[in-house]
Structure formats: structure tokens, C-alpha cells
Design a protein around this motif. Structure first.
Motif, PDB file in Angstrom:
ATOM      1  N   ALA A 152     -46.952   4.388 -25.742  1.00 53.81           N
ATOM      2  CA  ALA A 152     -46.202   5.212 -25.190  1.00 53.81           C
ATOM      3  C   ALA A 152     -44.852   5.501 -26.242  1.00 53.81           C
ATOM      4  N   HIS A 153     -44.924   4.337 -27.100  1.00 56.69           N
ATOM      5  CA  HIS A 153     -43.617   4.923 -27.839  1.00 56.69           C
ATOM      6  C   HIS A 153     -44.267   6.233 -28.452  1.00 56.69           C
ATOM      7  N   ARG A 154     -45.555   6.303 -29.200  1.00 56.23           N
ATOM      8  CA  ARG A 154     -45.543   7.125 -29.754  1.00 56.23           C
ATOM      9  C   ARG A 154     -46.022   8.375 -29.716  1.00 56.23           C
ATOM     10  N   ALA A 155     -46.553   8.227 -27.907  1.00 57.27           N
ATOM     11  CA  ALA A 155     -45.637   9.741 -27.330  1.00 57.27           C
ATOM     12  C   ALA A 155     -44.240  10.118 -26.832  1.00 57.27           C
ATOM     13  N   GLY A 156     -43.737   8.934 -27.469  1.00 55.72           N
ATOM     14  CA  GLY A 156     -42.081   9.645 -27.185  1.00 55.72           C
ATOM     15  C   GLY A 156     -41.543   8.949 -25.587  1.00 55.72           C
TER      16      GLY A 156
ATOM     17  N   VAL B 175     -57.308  -5.307 -20.400  1.00 53.63           N
ATOM     18  CA  VAL B 175     -57.615  -3.816 -19.246  1.00 53.63           C
ATOM     19  C   VAL B 175     -57.745  -2.812 -19.611  1.00 53.63           C
ATOM     20  N   SER B 176     -56.900  -2.754 -20.976  1.00 51.42           N
ATOM     21  CA  SER B 176     -56.954  -1.161 -22.057  1.00 51.42           C
ATOM     22  C   SER B 176     -58.231  -1.109 -22.535  1.00 51.42           C
ATOM     23  N   THR B 177     -59.409  -2.344 -22.173  1.00 54.94           N
ATOM     24  CA  THR B 177     -61.020  -2.292 -22.676  1.00 54.94           C
ATOM     25  C   THR B 177     -61.627  -1.454 -21.824  1.00 54.94           C
ATOM     26  N   ARG B 178     -61.090  -1.063 -20.213  1.00 58.17           N
ATOM     27  CA  ARG B 178     -62.110  -0.877 -19.033  1.00 58.17           C
ATOM     28  C   ARG B 178     -61.873   0.324 -19.505  1.00 58.17           C
ATOM     29  N   PRO B 179     -63.045   1.535 -19.058  1.00 61.29           N
ATOM     30  CA  PRO B 179     -64.094   2.299 -18.948  1.00 61.29           C
ATOM     31  C   PRO B 179     -62.755   3.412 -19.518  1.00 61.29           C
ATOM     32  N   ASP B 180     -61.809   3.367 -18.367  1.00 57.77           N
ATOM     33  CA  ASP B 180     -61.110   3.990 -17.388  1.00 57.77           C
ATOM     34  C   ASP B 180     -59.919   4.439 -18.736  1.00 57.77           C
ATOM     35  N   PHE B 181     -59.890   3.878 -19.624  1.00 60.01           N
ATOM     36  CA  PHE B 181     -59.121   3.966 -20.351  1.00 60.01           C
ATOM     37  C   PHE B 181     -60.074   4.153 -22.057  1.00 60.01           C
ATOM     38  N   ALA B 182     -61.136   4.809 -22.077  1.00 58.97           N
ATOM     39  CA  ALA B 182     -61.529   4.738 -22.925  1.00 58.97           C
ATOM     40  C   ALA B 182     -61.179   6.163 -24.020  1.00 58.97           C
ATOM     41  N   PRO B 183     -60.797   7.144 -22.921  1.00 59.34           N
ATOM     42  CA  PRO B 183     -59.644   8.720 -23.832  1.00 59.34           C
ATOM     43  C   PRO B 183     -58.574   8.055 -24.309  1.00 59.34           C
ATOM     44  N   VAL B 184     -57.633   7.418 -24.212  1.00 57.61           N
ATOM     45  CA  VAL B 184     -56.825   6.389 -24.497  1.00 57.61           C
ATOM     46  C   VAL B 184     -56.692   6.174 -25.443  1.00 57.61           C
ATOM     47  N   ALA B 185     -55.980   6.962 -27.023  1.00 53.24           N
ATOM     48  CA  ALA B 185     -55.533   6.228 -28.224  1.00 53.24           C
ATOM     49  C   ALA B 185     -54.398   5.175 -28.964  1.00 53.24           C
ATOM     50  N   LEU B 186     -55.553   4.101 -28.122  1.00 53.37           N
ATOM     51  CA  LEU B 186     -54.698   2.388 -28.373  1.00 53.37           C
ATOM     52  C   LEU B 186     -54.637   2.256 -29.633  1.00 53.37           C
ATOM     53  N   ALA B 187     -54.788   1.002 -29.832  1.00 48.25           N
ATOM     54  CA  ALA B 187     -54.469  -0.162 -31.638  1.00 48.25           C
ATOM     55  C   ALA B 187     -55.795  -0.250 -31.486  1.00 48.25           C
ATOM     56  N   GLY B 188     -56.081  -0.606 -32.136  1.00 46.28           N
ATOM     57  CA  GLY B 188     -57.613  -1.940 -31.857  1.00 46.28           C
ATOM     58  C   GLY B 188     -57.187  -2.866 -32.533  1.00 46.28           C
ATOM     59  N   PHE B 189     -57.603  -3.799 -32.165  1.00 46.24           N
ATOM     60  CA  PHE B 189     -57.559  -5.625 -31.861  1.00 46.24           C
ATOM     61  C   PHE B 189     -56.910  -6.000 -33.454  1.00 46.24           C
ATOM     62  N   ASP B 190     -58.050  -4.996 -34.331  1.00 46.92           N
ATOM     63  CA  ASP B 190     -57.989  -5.827 -36.042  1.00 46.92           C
ATOM     64  C   ASP B 190     -57.134  -4.730 -36.218  1.00 46.92           C
TER      65      ASP B 190
ATOM     66  N   TRP C  76     -51.105   7.896 -16.333  1.00 45.91           N
ATOM     67  CA  TRP C  76     -50.407   7.733 -17.104  1.00 45.91           C
ATOM     68  C   TRP C  76     -50.714   7.545 -18.089  1.00 45.91           C
ATOM     69  N   ALA C  77     -51.419   6.753 -18.646  1.00 45.78           N
ATOM     70  CA  ALA C  77     -52.337   6.330 -20.017  1.00 45.78           C
ATOM     71  C   ALA C  77     -52.829   7.559 -20.061  1.00 45.78           C
ATOM     72  N   HIS C  78     -53.430   8.731 -18.869  1.00 47.16           N
ATOM     73  CA  HIS C  78     -54.088  10.271 -19.631  1.00 47.16           C
ATOM     74  C   HIS C  78     -53.813  10.617 -19.974  1.00 47.16           C
ATOM     75  N   GLY C  79     -52.195   9.938 -19.834  1.00 48.67           N
ATOM     76  CA  GLY C  79     -51.196  11.488 -20.230  1.00 48.67           C
ATOM     77  C   GLY C  79     -50.831  10.990 -21.795  1.00 48.67           C
ATOM     78  N   LEU C  80     -50.261  10.200 -21.977  1.00 51.81           N
ATOM     79  CA  LEU C  80     -50.091   9.491 -23.719  1.00 51.81           C
ATOM     80  C   LEU C  80     -50.896  10.571 -24.464  1.00 51.81           C
ATOM     81  N   GLY C  81     -52.172  10.848 -24.215  1.00 52.55           N
ATOM     82  CA  GLY C  81     -52.532  12.316 -25.476  1.00 52.55           C
ATOM     83  C   GLY C  81     -53.977  10.602 -26.130  1.00 52.55           C
ATOM     84  N   GLY C  82     -54.737  10.912 -26.225  1.00 51.63           N
ATOM     85  CA  GLY C  82     -55.954  10.555 -26.903  1.00 51.63           C
ATOM     86  C   GLY C  82     -55.863  11.110 -28.566  1.00 51.63           C
TER      87      GLY C  82
END
Ligand SMILES: NC(=O)c1ccc[n+]([C@@H]2O[C@H](COP(=O)([O-])OP(=O)(O)OC[C@H]3O[C@@H](n4cnc5c(N)ncnc54)[C@H](O)[C@@H]3O)[C@@H](O)[C@H]2O)c1
Ligand SMILES: NC(=O)c1ccc[n+]([C@@H]2O[C@H](COP(=O)([O-])OP(=O)(O)OC[C@H]3O[C@@H](n4cnc5c(N)ncnc54)[C@H](O)[C@@H]3O)[C@@H](O)[C@H]2O)c1
Ligand SMILES: NC(=O)c1ccc[n+]([C@@H]2O[C@H](COP(=O)([O-])OP(=O)(O)OC[C@H]3O[C@@H](n4cnc5c(N)ncnc54)[C@H](O)[C@@H]3O)[C@@H](O)[C@H]2O)c1
Ligand SMILES: NC(=O)c1ccc[n+]([C@@H]2O[C@H](COP(=O)([O-])OP(=O)(O)OC[C@H]3O[C@@H](n4cnc5c(N)ncnc54)[C@H](O)[C@@H]3O)[C@@H](O)[C@H]2O)c1
Ligand code: NA
Ligand code: NA
Lengths: 371, 371, 371, 371
Positions: A325-329, A23-38, A362-368
Motif C-alpha cells: 500500500a505504501h509503495r502504491a502511495g 491470508v496473503s498467499t491465497r489464490p485471490d491475491f495471486a495478481p497482487v505484487a507483494l514482497a516475498g517471505f524471503d 482493495w489489494a487488486h487496486g494496488l497494482g500487480g
């Protein structure tokens, strides 16, 4: 399913397969800073000692994993194998020391591998439910006292949750077990400012119910009975066949309809173990509903899903979202992750689409940036 | 289905049955000023001359209407029978005069019964599709000229739409026929400041698809094929068995998946006439989808619905919402009513839950009190 | 279902409806001398006191019986009502005297109505199974002694069987209860030269299994698991929801596969009570089978049947066949009637087609003319 | 499917896999002298030039053949590859010479490999049906004349049948194509005293119908409509999607119900191509039937079968049975093989169980020992 998640992360991370089901790879989450699978690395606790490569070959045989793939990610599997420890729950003398051992393992893992965040995700066998409201679980102080006295009676899942939160690791419960769902542990999470999430990954029958039930409700149609039958084999099938165990699962599956409908529905969920199905679950739901002028109509569905293939990408999604989320406090129960769970913490919203909108917001609120 | 709607409105209006299946009675719409069921009166145009009471008794026999109910609302049925006219389309010499006759009927109906609003809803047999983009439909001026020359070639549904809009009646198309869906008629609606809505009531297979397809999409699962088979009898079954007719229906059913998914899906919809099913439709959908690591899984559903019972309350909902929209001064295509239609005008949003949220938001904007 | 049988016999006997579902009316049985439907008269024992007319109206409401039909056979229903007695099992002091009361009722019924044969058919609620091999059931002598001592502990069904055989009435068990299935009662039947038959009418899931299982076997395909789920409401649904009761049913449903296949099959039958289904049973069976090169394939079926409508004509068939057998001097267990039963007496042949051939052959041997 | 049959014969013959799905290995046929699987050798005609090993690897990928198996039988596959010729139908100038080329190939194959019997089995793509009753097919003499004049217009399947019978090879048609089903070829078979069999292997939906339809009939239940939908991909799916082609199939599927029931049934069979299903066919059948007192009930089934895995063992069975029949001196249409076919030659018996009994009885008559 843990094996599928680790193998899949390696395969996706190295570009061998596309991230279908993530789910996290959907375009909707593109702006969210998430760890890479690698960037993900794995470790864990187990009761049994079977190498991941061997488990992966079993999954090829069971038609979950494509032939040839395990060999291509062998080094990642070996690396993860190095980080899998025998569960202290199985060996340690008392709960206190078992918890201590897990804390040590987690801190050591984080330090040695120089990790930003370690997310602990419970994907072990479903436990039988424990009595609700025991005094020793009522507050952190009561729990500490009981642990000292050797009377804490925490289920394994709660010991892991305790250890995780104590070691400053966010905790996720992908199972219906108790986990962090005790007042004492909520207090601990608040104290350590750790986020946690759960309960029970929503991957099949309940997923479908979470869109069909709102549909009936919005159309002002009244399901009189909703009968669900789940045939499943594999480890989960065998576990849930033990008396008591399925109850946790059935309870977490049943909360939904009562909260979506105004009227009473005869809501039954049955789980049957069919060993030869292996990881392939078949659910059949029969819904009899009433419409205009009292006419009774029927909807049935059959879901033939591969459990591991459905659950594994969500486990990876949860790792990515919870780490962010953890990183965003963020801390406390992450009810915005309800989209992933049969029995979500801290919310009564069971409609999937609403849960999805909430997740995106919520994810957008975590910062990009990042990733 | 028209009979079921009229009979049902009378039964609900006089408190004989609860309004199951009527979306507009949900608590979400409590703040909206909508006409009461007991305030609705009915008329219409038909090709055949069968009394509503007789049709109602056939519906008892077909297990759509409870035994005994028609007798209880006999006076309402007789009153509606008085207002049903032979369709001028079947008799009038040319399209121009047929349209004129319908306008006269509508104005007469409104005047005699002292009605606030007359909403014209097309619930007649599905027409075969007409070629797209004919010059005589391209603008109101071109259409008027073609009507003068006797070459307008409007399908019946568009003649009704033309007449409705000209007589200051909002128009709704519950069928997949052309109706108001021509540039010339959009111009006419704009000129008369009339609202209109359509197309094709969403009551069965497509309704279910409108929640399942977003579910797959949000879960990043990829349906490779989605094969739908619809068995239906009754008037609709017989009509759709005629060559060409089913095409309108199949087209309006197929637009959805293409707009929901990023990838290509083998999307097939089949309609088969099974006379003995009468008003009871059975749809079977088979969805093969791809998940993590390319694993292929299957979902199937069977929907056994009574078509009239599903459609009739929506027709009443539409009458109530569109009348309120008219009173509130809305005009043009009502894309906020997408929740009701397989092929909604003016929007590409096919997810049911989003459509519902939008409907609620829009209805709240119409202004309250009254009813 | 007893009500449906009595009402249906009257309706068929007076030519109001065709005998759909009555096996004995097939051309194959034309040469066999069977009682006419108009020659059948009914009586019985009940625990509750509801008139047949009232029950028949409930069946109209439940969409089992067509509206209007009960009124047309009212006199037959009233006549049967006259012959229904309160069950002595519910009132009599001891088993001995209860049995005596039933014998008196049966002899009185036969005498007053001047009947050739009285066939006793058990269609009462399913009993919980009793322990197998109790000493007091081992021989007629042991049973008589135990009855004298007040320790016979016969279930009701066996008391009726005892009374029937003693009164020279053939006995049929349409339920899975114990009935005549005790060594002592086999001895009694032999002594009185009475025929008897059973057990458990085959009307839904098991009927279908009795043709599908031979199909798989003859094709050398190997079902690895056969999981059956039965949703049912009505009296039977409520009875089977009581702990223990469903066991009789499940046991009689499960014998088949073991006897048809050479290999081991994971064979599970589940019964769930869904009150709103009333008399409408839905069974879903999921069969995973292995084929050439070990490929695993699946067959599923859903059966949506009206229990009373399926069972009632078979009860009438059994009355006709068993009366003819009695007249032809047959006695002991009628294993040639296996076609009708889930758990047939005296045979291991479970394939429906073989059972049918055997039934035809046996019936032809009873001798013709008459009727 | 030809590939699966050849690969499977090698695997069974060398004891690598058990003969699941091979009817001829059932204990019922133990007394019959049939060729061993290890005695079978293969050849054939094809239009395309893909090695069997490559096709076998595609079948592994498609989850029909277990990983690793092709390598174990590689030498057998290579040997068969050596005996596969480009079809003369694709190249030869006229039908006459094409037939001659096939005859030469067959005789050469038999001689070089020193075979007792060569059975020709048509497993090529389904042809479109040809007009019935053409004069040039009416007698062998007429056909010979037409061949001389170059106007025979035989479909390929009939050319193969002609060649086979001329070369003293029994002929089996596993497809719905015309094959030996022409008066001229019946005459040829009689003249050469050759046995032949067909048409159209019964492996899925029709197989199930052949047990369910007799069940309804024997229970005196009346199916009012029987609607079948077949989703299939693979070569067969693509072929049947071409206009005209599916007609042969649908015709051979539809003959059954008319011959089993006395009453009229709305009998519809639909075939849809779903490329991604590959060799996995899904059939959904919906049966609405009438029971006692006119109550309408429903049965549905879903069959998810792997076409090649279902068909291949039957092709081997047919080779064994037909070779034995030839050796035993049987000739003409083998109607006792009806068990294997959707549209069996020379019999109207469609009930599977009767067909099985007949097969066993016939096989026993062929004489034993050997194997
Ligand atoms: N679709 C899904 O797969 C899905 C969906 C929702 C929830 N879940 C839940 O996820 C969990 C795992 O499912 P699975 O299919 O992978 O089951 P599984 O039986 O294959 O694996 C569970 C593993 O947990 C290990 N284990 C048991 N107790 C442990 C302990 N105390 N400490 C450490 N390890 C322990 C077992 O040895 C086993 O290897 C179950 O609780 C299941 O209900 C799975
Ligand atoms: N669930 C549903 O019932 C449903 C859902 C979506 C759309 N629809 C559409 O609603 C329409 C009606 O469905 P139904 O089941 O009531 O069909 P029906 O055949 O029972 O009724 C249609 C009626 O329209 C009349 N008619 C035909 N042409 C006419 C004309 N030119 N002028 C006036 N009357 C005319 C016919 O005489 C008939 O009585 C169909 O187009 C159908 O596709 C129905
Ligand atoms: N398709 C079918 O309906 C079907 C098929 C196979 C077997 N059966 C069996 O037939 C039986 C009847 O089924 P039903 O659906 O009519 O159930 P039901 O509950 O509607 O009727 C059973 C009746 O038996 C009466 N009864 C109970 N105990 C009695 C006693 N000791 N003496 C006299 N009467 C007694 C009850 O009062 C009730 O009226 C059940 O055992 C059922 O399992 C039914
Ligand atoms: N379960 C089953 O697989 C099943 C059941 C019943 C009948 N059948 C019939 O068996 C036939 C084969 O099915 P399949 O799934 O293997 O199909 P397929 O398309 O995979 O194979 C057919 C092969 O025939 C070859 N061919 C076509 N025309 C030819 C010709 N004139 N001469 C020589 N070769 C020719 C094609 O090149 C192709 O390789 C079809 O007619 C099908 O309807 C199959
Ligand atoms: Na939704
Ligand atoms: Na049979």
C-alpha cells in the motif's frame, strides 16, 4: 508471538513449511505484487533481553513450534537478534527524546539494510486504555507543545506510532492499545502521507463472532444474550490479568454486536488468566437467541487455539499488504484491512465475508507484477 | 413444521407476534413487492388425518408454540384444515391418475379461493434417494411414455412436482427428496415457464457450516477433519432412523466442504434418532484444523435448535419470494434462493454471506411497490 | 424456588406428579420414617408481597412449572399464602425485637396448625459475607450483650437462625449466607438441643464437581486448572451481580478442590448475570489435567439446569430428614447431610458418593416405621 | 499403547518422571506390597515388526511422549525388543500348536529372566465378537476335544488366555475381546488356580459415565437419553472402523446405564474413526434428564484425552496388582479390579467410587511389606 512470526517467516521463506494461515498467499491475491517471505527482514524494540533462539526453544516446549525447526532457521534468528534494541521507552529521560531515539533506530535500520520499506507493527503487551479526548492529543500542534513542555503523556504505543510516522514508516497496531488512534497522529500521518492500520488482531473468539453474528442477523434471528469467556495464559494472559488492562481488549471485542444487530443484546466478554494454558487460548461463547413465535434456542462454541500460531501469519500478511500500500502511495487509515482487526479503523463493517471481499478488491487496486 | 408455518403465518398476519426468523421482513427487502402474511392462505396433501388445532396443541406441549396462541388463530387453522386433502399418492391406482388428482386439487383450490398464485412446497417426510440417471427420467418424452406404460417409478415428491408444474404452480422442495430434480421435470418447468427451487432447508448445523467453512478458508486455515453429529427426534428423527432415508440428508449436508476447500477434509455427518428430543435438535460439530507451522487446533460447536421454529418462517419466506418471482416472469431453477438450502439448485456458492447478497440483489430485480 | 417447593410438595402430595428429584423417596430410604409429602404445611417470611399463585403462573411462563398445574393445587397455595408474613427484619426497630417477632410467628404457626415440628429453612437471597471472628459473635453471652446494646450486627440469616433455635425449631441454611455459622449460635443450638444444617444447596456445577474431582483423584490424574463459569439470571442472578454478594457463593464453591487434591490446582469460579436466562442456569467448566508422562488433556462440561427445579425437591428432602432427626433427638450440626450442600458443616468429605453412603447410613439410624 | 506402557515404566522406574496416572502409587496403596516399577521387565507377541524405539519416536511426533525421553530409556526399550516374538497365531498351522508355542515362549521368558511372576495382558487390537454359547466352549473337556479335532475356533485373545493360564501366568484382558470369558477357560483357571481379570480398560467416556450415572441416580434425576459420540484415530480407530469390530466395544460400553438406573434410558454409543486425531480421542456425551415437575434439563461433556497416556499407567497398575494377587494365592475372576474396566468380570457394580473403595479394601487384604 513476535518470535513465532520471525521464525515462521524464515521457515516459509526457505520453503521448510507451507504458508498455512497466511491470508496473503491465497489464490485471490495471486495478481497482487507483494514482497516475498524471503525478502522480509526483522528488527524491533523490546524491554527484555532474551535471545530469539531461546524463545523459539520455549515455543517448541509449548508445542507451538515443531521440534527441530529453530535449528534450521538459526541464522535468520541470529540476524534478527542483531536488530533488536532495548526500548528507549524504558530508559530515555523524556518522551521527546525517547521518540527521537526510536526514529534514529528506524532510519538506521532502513539505511544499513538497504530496505525499500520499513513497516512498524506494534505487537507489545496490551496497555491500559487512556482517557479519551485529552486536549494535548487534539491536534499535532497541541501535541508538539505538550511534548516540549514534558506533559504529552503519550502511552508507549503512541510514541512508537509517532516515531514510525515521523521516520516515514507505515504503522500497524496489532494490539488494542492507543497507537495512532489520536487526532494529533492522524494529522501527522496525513502530513507525512503515511498509511496506518489497526486495531487488535482478530484471531479467535472475535473472528468467529464476525461470521456468526451476521448469520443470525441475516436469518432474522435475535440473540438475546451473547456471553463470552476467554481463558488464556502466556504473556497476554498475565498482562490482561492486571487491573485495567483487559478493558481495552474487552472494549475492542464488544463493539461488534451493537453494530450488527438492530435490537439490544446482553453482550458480555470475560477474560480470565489461566497460567498453565500458556499460549493456548480457550474461548467458550454461549448465545441464547429468539426465533419464530418467541422460541428460545442456544448455540455454544468452544475455540481452542494457539494464539501465536493464529496471530503470527497475520502479522506477516499485514507487513506485506501495508508495504504494498505504501509503495502504491496509499496513506491515512487503511480501513480496507478491517478483515484483520477486532476494532478496525475507519469502518463499521464487522462482517468477515464483506471485509474479505473488500480486502481482495482493495489489494487488486494496488497494482500487480513484482514479487 | 407445516403446522408451525400455517399457525405462525396467521399469528404474524394478525399482528399477534413479530416476524422473528422471517428473512423476507428484513429492511433489505423493504423495496420488494411481496405478499402480506395476511394474504396467505393454505391447503395441502397429507397421509394422516389429524386436525391442525390438535397438532398445534401438541406443539404447545412440546414448548414450540406459546400457550394460548392456537386458540387465537383457531379460525385460520380451521380454514386450512378444510383445504387439506388426503394424498392421492396413498390411494390412487397408478402414478398417472395420482398426478391427475393432485392437478385437479390444485386447480380447484386456486379457482375457489380466487388466488393469484399457488406455490407448492414439499415439506413431507424425507424419502430414500433413488438411483441417479434412470432412462425414464431422462426426458419429458421418456417420462410420459413410462407413465403410460405404468413404469415411471417416480418418488412421491417428483409426482407432486410434476403435478405442480403442470398446473402452473411454482414448486419448492424444502426436503432432500428428489422432487423436481430430474431432467424430465426440468424440461417440463421450461415448457410451462414455471420457476422452482430447492433442496433441503438449511436450518441448523449446515447453516452454521456455511459461515464457518468460508471463515476457515479465507483465513487460510485448513480443517483436517469436520465431524458432525446430529441428535434429533420428532417425525424427522423417526423417518431418518429408517435405513436409507438419512442418506439423502447426509448427502445434501456433505456437498459443501468439498466445494469450499482446496484440500481434502475428513468430512463426516452422523444423524441419530433420540425420540425424547422431539422437535429439539442438538448438533455437535468438532473441527480439527491446521494452522501456521502445522499447529493443530480445535473448534467445537453445539446447536440446540427447535426445528419447526427454524424451518417454518423460511417456508413462508420461500412462498413470498417464489410467488413474486412467478409474477415477475422468472422460470427455471431459482439458484438465487441458495441462501435457504443445504443443497441449492444450480449453484456451487455455499458461503452464506454471498448467498445473502445474491438474494438481496435478485429480489430487488423482481420489482417493487405492491404488498 | 420457595414457590416451586411449596407447589411441588402439594402436587407430589396429592399424587399429581411423581417425586422426581426427591432423594428421600429413593428405595434406599424406604425403611426410614419420614413425614409424607401430604403432611407438610408451609409458611414463611418475605420482603415482598406477591401471591404464590401469581408467582406460580410466572413459573409456568418461564417453563419451570407445567401449564395447568397451579390451578390444581390452588387451595394449598392459598393456605400457604395465609401463613406468609412480612419479614420483621424489614420493619422492626432493632435486631432484638425483630428476632422476638420471628419467634412469636414461629410459635404461633406451630400452635395454630398443631404441628409436630417446624423446620426453618433459609431460602432467601444470598447475603454478602460478614467479617469472620467478630467479638460479639464469639459466644452466646457476648451476643446477648451486643443485642442488648444494639450492636449485634447480625445479618438477617443469623437473626432467623437465632429465632428458629430459640423457638425450638431446627434450622437449615440452603444459601451461602452466615446463618447459624457463628460460635454464639452453635452454643445456642447446643443449649436448646436443636439440630441444624447447611450450607448452600448443591444443585449444579458443584454437584458435578463433587463426582468428577474424586474421579480424577482416584485415577491419579492431576487437574492443573479448573475454570468454572456460571451464567444465571432470575432473582439469584440479579442478587449475585451486586458487588460482594457473589463472594459468599464463590467461596462456598471453591473449598472443594483444595480438599480433594494433594497438589495445587488453579481453581477459578466465575458467576455472571444474564437476565434473559431466568431460572435456567448454564455452567461451563474447563478442566485441564495432566496424565502419564506429563501429557495435558482437557475435559469440559456444560450444565443447563433449571435452578428451581433442582433446588426445590432438595428443600423438601431436607425438611423431611431434619424433622426426622429432630424427632430422633439429634442436635448440633448435621454433618451427615453433607450430600446436599456445597459447603457442608462439620466435615471435609466432598466426594458425593461417600456423602450419599453416609446419608443412607445416618438415615437408617434415625429409626423406622411411621410415614 | 503397549509402547507407552513399556517406555513409561522405564521412565518412572528410573525416576525420570513422576507416576502420574498410576493408581497403584496413591497413598491408599502404600501399605500394599507391590512390585517396584524398576522391577518390571517386558516381553510380548506382535504381528508386526517395528522396533520400540521407532514407535517411541512416532509417539514423540504425536505429542504423547516428551521429546528426548526415548533416548533416555533406550536400553530398556532394546531389552524389551529382544523379548518380543512374532505371534504364533499368525504363523502356526493349527490353534493347538499356536497355543503350545505361546506356552513355550512364556515359560522360556520366565526361566531365562528368573521372574517371580509373568502376567499376560492382552493389549492387542479389538476382535469382532464371537457367537455366545458355542458347545465347544462350554467346558474344558469339550474345548480340548474340539482342539484335537481342529474345530475349536478360538479367537486369538482366547488362545493367549488359554496359553497364559496353562503356563501358570495370570491373565488380564484390557480389550473388549473374548479372552478368558468362556466357561472352558474359567474351568481351566480354576484348575490351575490362576487369577484373571478384564474386560476393556476404562479410560475415557465410560470412566466419566461411571461417576455421572451414579450422581443422577443418587439425586433421583432421570436421564431420558444419553447419547455418546467417540471420535478416535490411531490403530484403535482404524480397527473399530471395520464392520463388526466396534460392536464389542459398544456392548461393553452400554451395560452400565441399564444396571445403574431403574427406568429405561435411550442409551446410544457411537464410535467414528477420524484418522487425523491419532491417539487423541474426543468424546462428546449429551444427556437429557428429567427433574422435579417433569422439567427437562441437559448436561453435555467433551473429553479430549490421549488414549495411550490414559491406558498405559493402568496396564502397569494391573500388572502390579495381579502379580500381588497371584503371590497372595488369589485365583479365579478378580471382580475387585472392576475399577479398571468398562465391563468388569463377576460384578454388576459400575459406580466408580464404590469400585475404588472395593479395590482399596481388597488390596489391603493382599498383605503388605515388600516393594
Ligand atoms: N492471538 C494473539 O496472539 C493476539 C491477537 C490479537 C492481539 N494480540 C496482541 O498482541 C500483543 C502481543 O501478544 P503476545 O501474546 O505476543 O504477548 P507477549 O506478552 O508474549 O509479548 C509481548 C512482548 O512485548 C514486550 N513489551 C511490553 N511493553 C513493551 C514496550 N513498551 N516496548 C517494547 N516491548 C514491550 C514484552 O516484553 C513482551 O516480550 C498483545 O497486546 C496482544 O493483546 C495478540
Ligand atoms: N428444520 C426443519 O424442520 C427442516 C429443515 C430442513 C428440511 N426439513 C425437511 O422437511 C420435511 C418435514 O419435516 P418435519 O419435521 O415437518 O417432519 P414431520 O415428520 O413432522 O412431518 C412430515 C409430514 O409429511 C407427511 N407425509 C409423509 N409422506 C407424505 C406424502 N407422500 N404425501 C403427503 N404427506 C406426506 C407425514 O404424514 C407427516 O405429517 C422433512 O423432509 C425434513 O427433512 C425440515
Ligand atoms: N438451585 C438453586 O435455586 C439454589 C441452589 C443453591 C442455593 N440457592 C440459594 O437459595 C436462595 C434463594 O434462591 P432463589 O433462586 O429462590 O432466589 P430468589 O431471588 O428467586 O428468591 C429469594 C427471595 O428471598 C426474599 N428475601 C430476600 N431477603 C429476605 C429477607 N431478609 N427475609 C425474607 N425474605 C427475603 C426475596 O424477596 C426473594 O423473594 C439464594 O440464596 C440462592 O443462592 C439456590
Ligand atoms: N485408552 C486406550 O488406549 C484403551 C482403552 C481401553 C481398551 N483399549 C484396548 O487396547 C487395545 C490396544 O489399543 P491400542 O490403542 O494400543 O491399539 P493399536 O492398534 O495401537 O495396537 C494394537 C497392536 O496389537 C497388535 N496385534 C493385533 N492382533 C494381534 C495378535 N493376534 N497378536 C499379537 N498382536 C496383535 C497390532 O499389530 C498392534 O500393534 C485395543 O483392543 C483397545 O480397544 C485401549
Ligand atoms: Na460471512
Ligand atoms: Na462417586
Amino acid at each position: 508471538m513476535a518470535t513465532t512470526a520471525m521464525l515462521g517467516a524464515a521457515a516459509v521463506g526457505s520453503g521448510l513449511v507451507p504458508p498455512i494461515g497466511c491470508v496473503s498467499t491465497r489464490p485471490d491475491f495471486a495478481p497482487v505484487a507483494l514482497a516475498g517471505f524471503d525478502e522480509l527482514v526483522f528488527g524491533g524494540h523490546e524491554l527484555v533481553d532474551t535471545s530469539l533462539l531461546k524463545r523459539a526453544e520455549q515455543l517448541v516446549h509449548a508445542r507451538v513450534v515443531p521440534p527441530g525447526l529453530p535449528a534450521l532457521v538459526e541464522s535468520d534468528l541470529r540476524a534478527a537478534d542483531e536488530e533488536i534494541r532495548l526500548s528507549p521507552m524504558a530508559t530515555a529521560g523524556d518522551q521527546r527524546s525517547a521518540i527521537g531515539d526510536v526514529i534514529t533506530d528506524l532510519e538506521d535500520f532502513r539505511r544499513r539494510l538497504e530496505l525499500d520499506t520499513v513497516v512498524v507493527i506494534n505487537v507489545s503487551s496490551t496497555e491500559a486504555p487512556i482517557p479519551y479526548g485529552l486536549p494535548q492529543h487534539a491536534s499535532l500542534r497541541a501535541l508538539l507543545r505538550a511534548l516540549d513542555e514534558g506533559t504529552a503523556a503519550l502511552p508507549d504505543s503512541s510514541m512508537y506510532a509517532y516515531a514510525a510516522l515521523s521516520a516515514d514508516c507505515p504503522y500497524v497496531d496489532f494490539t488494542p492499545s492507543t497507537g495512532a488512534r489520536l487526532p494529533a497522529l492522524a494529522e501527522l500521518a496525513a502530513e507525512r502521507r503515511m498509511p496506518y492500520a489497526g486495531h487488535d488482531g482478530k484471531t479467535g473468539e472475535t473472528l468467529v463472532k464476525s461470521v456468526l453474528a451476521p448469520m443470525f442477523a441475516q436469518r432474522a434471528l435475535r440473540p438475546l444474550s451473547w456471553s463470552g469467556t476467554n481463558l488464556l495464559g502466556g504473556g497476554d494472559g498475565a498482562t490482561l490479568a492486571e487491573p485495567g488492562r483487559a478493558d481495552s481488549k474487552i472494549q475492542s471485542k464488544r463493539r461488534m454486536l451493537a453494530e450488527i444487530f438492530d435490537h439490544e443484546t446482553h453482550d458480555a466478554v470475560h477474560i480470565h488468566n489461566v497460567p498453565d494454558l500458556g499460549d493456548w487460548k480457550t474461548a467458550w461463547d454461549h448465545i441464547m437467541f429468539e426465533g419464530f413465535l418467541g422460541v428460545r434456542m442456544t448455540m455454544q462454541f468452544t475455540w481452542q487455539g494457539c494464539d501465536s500460531a493464529l496471530a503470527a501469519p497475520l502479522v506477516l500478511d499485514l507487513a506485506r499488504f501495508v508495504a504494498a500500500a505504501h509503495r502504491a502511495g496509499r496513506h491515512g487509515p487503511l480501513s480496507d484491512l478491517a478483515f484483520f482487526f477486532k476494532d478496525p479503523l475507519g469502518t463499521r463493517e464487522h462482517g468477515l465475508d464483506r471485509q474479505y471481499e473488500r480486502l481482495v478488491h482493495w489489494a487488486h487496486g494496488l497494482g500487480g507484477e513484482s514479487a
